[in-house]
Design a protein around this motif. Structure first.
Motif, short mmCIF file in Angstrom:
data_model
loop_
_atom_site.label_atom_id
_atom_site.label_comp_id
_atom_site.label_asym_id
_atom_site.label_seq_id
_atom_site.Cartn_x
_atom_site.Cartn_y
_atom_site.Cartn_z
N PRO A 168 26.89 -85.97 82.75
CA PRO A 168 28.16 -85.75 82.06
C PRO A 168 28.72 -84.37 82.39
CG PRO A 168 26.34 -85.57 80.53
CD PRO A 168 25.75 -86.10 81.81
N ILE A 169 30.03 -84.30 82.49
CA ILE A 169 30.68 -83.03 82.82
C ILE A 169 31.31 -82.46 81.56
CG2 ILE A 169 32.46 -81.94 84.24
CD1 ILE A 169 32.17 -84.18 86.23
N ASN A 170 31.13 -81.17 81.33
CA ASN A 170 31.77 -80.50 80.21
C ASN A 170 33.28 -80.73 80.29
OD1 ASN A 170 33.32 -77.90 79.28
ND2 ASN A 170 31.38 -77.91 78.16
N LYS A 171 33.91 -81.05 79.13
CA LYS A 171 35.32 -81.45 79.16
C LYS A 171 36.24 -80.32 79.64
CE LYS A 171 36.41 -80.59 74.26
NZ LYS A 171 36.93 -81.23 73.02
N TRP A 172 35.85 -79.07 79.34
CA TRP A 172 36.68 -77.96 79.80
C TRP A 172 36.59 -77.81 81.31
CZ3 TRP A 172 39.54 -77.45 75.88
CH2 TRP A 172 39.01 -77.53 74.58
N ARG A 173 35.40 -78.04 81.86
CA ARG A 173 35.23 -78.01 83.32
C ARG A 173 35.96 -79.20 83.95
NH1 ARG A 173 31.63 -75.82 87.07
NH2 ARG A 173 32.47 -76.34 89.12
N LYS A 174 35.93 -80.33 83.26
CA LYS A 174 36.63 -81.51 83.76
C LYS A 174 38.14 -81.26 83.83
CE LYS A 174 37.41 -86.39 82.63
NZ LYS A 174 37.13 -87.47 81.66
N ILE A 175 38.67 -80.60 82.81
CA ILE A 175 40.10 -80.27 82.82
C ILE A 175 40.42 -79.31 83.96
CG2 ILE A 175 41.96 -79.13 81.53
CD1 ILE A 175 40.59 -80.14 78.96
N TRP A 176 39.54 -78.33 84.17
CA TRP A 176 39.78 -77.38 85.27
C TRP A 176 39.71 -78.09 86.62
CZ3 TRP A 176 41.96 -73.28 86.90
CH2 TRP A 176 41.60 -72.75 88.14
N ASN A 177 38.74 -78.99 86.79
CA ASN A 177 38.64 -79.74 88.05
C ASN A 177 39.91 -80.54 88.31
OD1 ASN A 177 36.06 -78.78 88.43
ND2 ASN A 177 35.03 -80.61 87.65
N SER A 178 40.45 -81.15 87.26
CA SER A 178 41.69 -81.90 87.40
C SER A 178 42.86 -80.98 87.73
CB SER A 178 41.97 -82.67 86.10
OG SER A 178 43.19 -83.37 86.18
N THR A 179 42.89 -79.82 87.06
CA THR A 179 43.94 -78.83 87.32
C THR A 179 43.89 -78.36 88.77
OG1 THR A 179 43.94 -78.05 85.04
CG2 THR A 179 44.79 -76.53 86.71
N TRP A 180 42.68 -78.05 89.25
CA TRP A 180 42.52 -77.56 90.62
C TRP A 180 42.88 -78.64 91.63
CZ3 TRP A 180 42.59 -73.06 92.68
CH2 TRP A 180 42.14 -72.87 93.98
N SER A 181 42.53 -79.89 91.31
CA SER A 181 42.87 -81.02 92.19
C SER A 181 44.38 -81.18 92.28
CB SER A 181 42.22 -82.30 91.66
OG SER A 181 42.59 -83.42 92.44
N ASP A 182 45.07 -81.10 91.14
CA ASP A 182 46.53 -81.19 91.14
C ASP A 182 47.15 -80.04 91.92
OD1 ASP A 182 46.72 -83.52 89.65
OD2 ASP A 182 46.72 -82.46 87.73
N PHE A 183 46.58 -78.85 91.75
CA PHE A 183 47.11 -77.68 92.43
C PHE A 183 47.00 -77.83 93.95
CE2 PHE A 183 46.27 -73.43 94.30
CZ PHE A 183 47.53 -72.89 94.11
N LYS A 184 45.87 -78.35 94.43
CA LYS A 184 45.68 -78.53 95.87
C LYS A 184 46.68 -79.54 96.44
CE LYS A 184 41.22 -79.34 95.74
NZ LYS A 184 39.85 -79.64 96.22
#
Length: 304
Positions: A168-184
């Motif tokens: 399981p991924i920490n939800k705050w890290r999950k949000i950051w991963n999604s943010t970084w993916s959108d940014f790229k």
């Protein structure tokens, strides 16, 4: 035109300034939106928009402001609303408002053009979206939705394809991963818009822009609105580009029309809408966006 060292310096300085400022702004707002979406999941949005109450249209506009970042990705969520049997009018408000009022655009607007211009843009985009959604429902445009749009696709179970040993991924890290993916995904458009805008700011003669797109040219606003759609300039690119054009003498009415036309609709979006709507509904959609862009441009020029 002779290119001088001063022009090169101005262009590079503008590029560096916008690249740092808009990158930090995008990451910050995207992360905050991700946090908000964590507590307001799509199922909650669907249930709210499915309700038949007078406030639903305004709620749809505000909910559209916290959803996907571009016009094309909004359509994917629109299909979910159709299958959830959401109200047609509120769905249309969501379709119009989502790409125009998301926090990235509002944040870029505020930083680039100031709070007064941002407030005017927000009121116009929200107001026209609500009026258009309500009007299309009352005029019976719901009949132009294709029957297959209501059919949900078959889904596969993650357990069978992803394995059972995933941590399981920490939800705050999950949000950051999604943010970084959108940014790229957005980065090429953001850098491209900043680069073109910086070149215009540094090298394009002020007199040239002012002669074809100033407030004195009555055709500047409708032309800006029309060319924004086929160009499909993402808001992340068109706002720094528009800022450079405004600095060179382009009227803010034409700037407003260009941003609304490019952010509100695109040829790619129209192609995707073909899988949901019949042609009359697509024509109505484009008419609303163009009317919003042109009307906002002339009204801004008149008021300010």
């Amino acid at each position: 035109m002779t290119i001088t060292n001063e022009m090169i310096y101005e262009a590079l300085n503008m590029f560096a300034f916008l690249a740092v400022e808009l990158t930090l702004l995008f990451l910050l707002i995207s992360y905050l939106v991700g946090v908000l979406q964590e507590y307001i999941p799509p199922s909650k949005i669907q249930s709210i928009l499915s309700s038949k109450n007078g406030k639903g249209y305004i709620i749809a506009g505000f909910l559209g402001a916290i959803t996907p970042f571009c016009s094309c990705s909004t359509i994917l969520f629109l299909k979910g609303l159709l299958r959830a049997k959401a109200g047609f009018g509120t769905m249309m408000v969501f379709l119009f408002a989502s790409p125009l009022l998301n926090p990235i655009i509002i944040g870029l607007f505020a930083v680039t053009f100031g709070l007064k211009v941002t407030l005017f843009y927000f009121i116009m985009a929200m107001g026209v979206s609500v009026i258009a959604g309500y009007s299309l429902e009352k005029l019976g445009f719901e009949k132009y939705i294709k029957p297959q749009a209501y059919i949900a696709p078959q889904t596969t179970s993650c357990a069978s394809s992803c394995g059972t040993n995933a941590k399981p991924i920490n939800k705050w890290r999950k949000i950051w991963n999604s943010t970084w993916s959108d940014f790229k995904k957005v980065l090429p458009y953001l850098i491209g818009g900043i680069a073109v805008g910086s070149m215009i700011y540094g090298f394009m003669p002020t007199e040239f822009v002012a002669s074809i797109a100033s407030e004195n040219n009555p055709l500047a606003i409708p032309i800006a609105a029309v060319i924004g759609i086929p160009l499909y300039i993402r808001a992340e690119a068109v706002i720094p580009l528009s800022a450079a054009l405004a600095a060179k003498g382009m009227g803010l009415g034409a700037v407003m029309a260009l941003i609304i036309g490019s952010a509100g609709a695109s040829l790619t979006e129209v192609v995707l809408l073909k899988s949901i709507f019949h042609n009359k509904m697509i024509i109505a959609f484009l008419t609303v966006i163009l009317s919003m862009a042109i009307g906002s441009g002339f009204l801004y020029q008149l008021i300010f």
